[in-house]
Design a protein around this motif. Structure first.
Motif, PDB file in Angstrom:
ATOM      1  N   SER A  36       0.851  -1.204   0.000  1.00 21.25           N
ATOM      2  CA  SER A  36       0.000   0.000   0.000  1.00 21.25           C
ATOM      3  C   SER A  36       0.882   1.249   0.000  1.00 21.25           C
ATOM      4  CB  SER A  36      -0.897   0.014   1.235  1.00 21.25           C
ATOM      5  OG  SER A  36      -1.749  -1.111   1.221  1.00 21.25           O
ATOM      6  N   TYR A  46      -3.258   0.527  14.387  1.00 20.24           N
ATOM      7  CA  TYR A  46      -1.977   1.132  14.735  1.00 20.24           C
ATOM      8  C   TYR A  46      -2.046   2.647  14.489  1.00 20.24           C
ATOM      9  CZ  TYR A  46       3.161   0.912  15.170  1.00 20.24           C
ATOM     10  OH  TYR A  46       4.453   1.038  15.586  1.00 20.24           O
ATOM     11  N   LEU A  73      -0.741  -9.682   4.022  1.00 27.12           N
ATOM     12  CA  LEU A  73      -0.890  -8.534   4.917  1.00 27.12           C
ATOM     13  C   LEU A  73      -1.327  -7.356   4.059  1.00 27.12           C
ATOM     14  CD1 LEU A  73      -0.037  -7.673   7.980  1.00 27.12           C
ATOM     15  CD2 LEU A  73       1.808  -6.511   6.791  1.00 27.12           C
ATOM     16  N   LEU A  81       1.551  -8.142  15.990  1.00 25.46           N
ATOM     17  CA  LEU A  81       1.665  -7.854  14.555  1.00 25.46           C
ATOM     18  C   LEU A  81       2.709  -8.767  13.925  1.00 25.46           C
ATOM     19  CD1 LEU A  81       0.955  -6.227  12.047  1.00 25.46           C
ATOM     20  CD2 LEU A  81       2.528  -4.441  12.809  1.00 25.46           C
ATOM     21  N   VAL A  84      -3.775  -4.240   8.563  1.00 30.35           N
ATOM     22  CA  VAL A  84      -3.198  -3.233   9.452  1.00 30.35           C
ATOM     23  C   VAL A  84      -3.851  -1.900   9.104  1.00 30.35           C
ATOM     24  CG1 VAL A  84      -1.099  -2.106  10.262  1.00 30.35           C
ATOM     25  CG2 VAL A  84      -1.015  -4.480   9.504  1.00 30.35           C
ATOM     26  N   GLY A  99      -3.917   2.936   4.799  1.00 32.87           N
ATOM     27  CA  GLY A  99      -3.205   4.121   5.246  1.00 32.87           C
ATOM     28  C   GLY A  99      -4.097   5.204   5.816  1.00 32.87           C
ATOM     29  N   THR A 157      -2.357  -3.301   4.147  1.00 28.20           N
ATOM     30  CA  THR A 157      -2.282  -2.104   4.987  1.00 28.20           C
ATOM     31  C   THR A 157      -3.234  -1.027   4.470  1.00 28.20           C
ATOM     32  OG1 THR A 157       0.033  -2.592   5.418  1.00 28.20           O
ATOM     33  CG2 THR A 157      -0.691  -0.362   5.912  1.00 28.20           C
ATOM     34  N   PHE A 213      -4.132   2.160   9.754  1.00 28.58           N
ATOM     35  CA  PHE A 213      -3.523   3.386  10.283  1.00 28.58           C
ATOM     36  C   PHE A 213      -4.517   4.541  10.345  1.00 28.58           C
ATOM     37  CE2 PHE A 213       0.221   1.105   8.895  1.00 28.58           C
ATOM     38  CZ  PHE A 213       1.242   1.531   9.728  1.00 28.58           C
TER      39      PHE A 213
END
Lengths: 92, 130
Positions: free
Chosen positions: A89, B40, B125, B115, B6, B129, B127, B8
């Motif tokens: 990402s 996170y 995984l 994690l 994950v 953002g 992510t 953010f």
């Protein structure tokens, strides 16, 4: 081969250019969220057939896609994540 | 296939939080396994029991809780990021001498080791953002 997910507009983030710098043959680009604003000006080293975008995010922004890029839904997004490895990402 | 996400992004401040919830629903509907969701940075706000968005807006915290109940998800919030942002469990609030706790039901506080464990045991995984 990598799935690159870009979620920021090229107008205010280097995410797309950073992604393009590491893009190699066989990789796939998926534009989501404000990343779909890049559809009008993609880097030359990313082939047209590698470019995917989330249809929902394009529709939410009223963008008209004129090129032969592939518009996908969330289910296809999951499939692309299974097909490619790793999934990277880009959002900074 | 086993996925770990994950996150953010805080709800309502960046779109990543909503995208992550949509992606989680899609992968579970496709029959895949969601090994862990790790919140996170500002993503810890996804676990606040005090979020009270207007009724006609999406309620991302409630969305995660519903998914957790349905699929027994492991929703892990980084404890260090949570403490900095005032997101505390009842035991952490007592330990730190704070007047209230606000960790929503269905979430738990843990360290980065969770994690690392998720990276080792997941096939993918992804992510989201900020």
């Amino acid at each position: 081969m990598t799935l690159h997910i870009v979620s920021k507009s090229p107008g205010y983030s280097n995410a797309l250019m950073d992604c393009a710098d590491s893009f190699v043959e066989g990789d796939i680009l998926l534009l989501i969220e404000d990343g779909v604003y890049a559809l009008s000006s993609l880097p030359e080293n990313i082939p047209v057939q590698a470019v995917h975008y989330l249809k929902a995010d394009v529709n939410a922004r009223g963008i008209v896609v004129t090129m032969e890029y592939q518009g996908i839904d969330d289910t296809r997004w999951v499939e692309l994540c299974c097909q490619q490895n790793p999934v990277v990402s880009w959002f900074k | 296939m086993k996925f770990t996400l994950v996150i953010f992004s805080a709800p309502h401040s960046a779109e990543g939080a909503a995208s992550a919830l949509r992606f989680a629903r899609a992968l579970l509907a496709s029959g895949h396994n969601l090994y862990r969701v790790f919140f996170y940075g500002d993503g810890v706000h996804n676990a606040s029991a005090l979020e009270a968005p207007p009724q006609d807006e999406s309620h991302i915290v409630a969305g995660w809780q519903a998914l957790q109940q349905q699929h027994q998800l492991d929703l892990v919030v980084c404890i260090a990021a949570a403490q900095r942002r005032g997101l505390l469990s009842a035991s952490e609030a007592e330990r730190l001498g704070k007047p209230a706790a606000n960790l929503a039901a269905g979430f738990e506080l843990a360290g980065l080791g969770q994690l690392v464990d998720a990276v080792v045991y997941s096939d993918r995984l992804v992510t989201f953002g900020d």
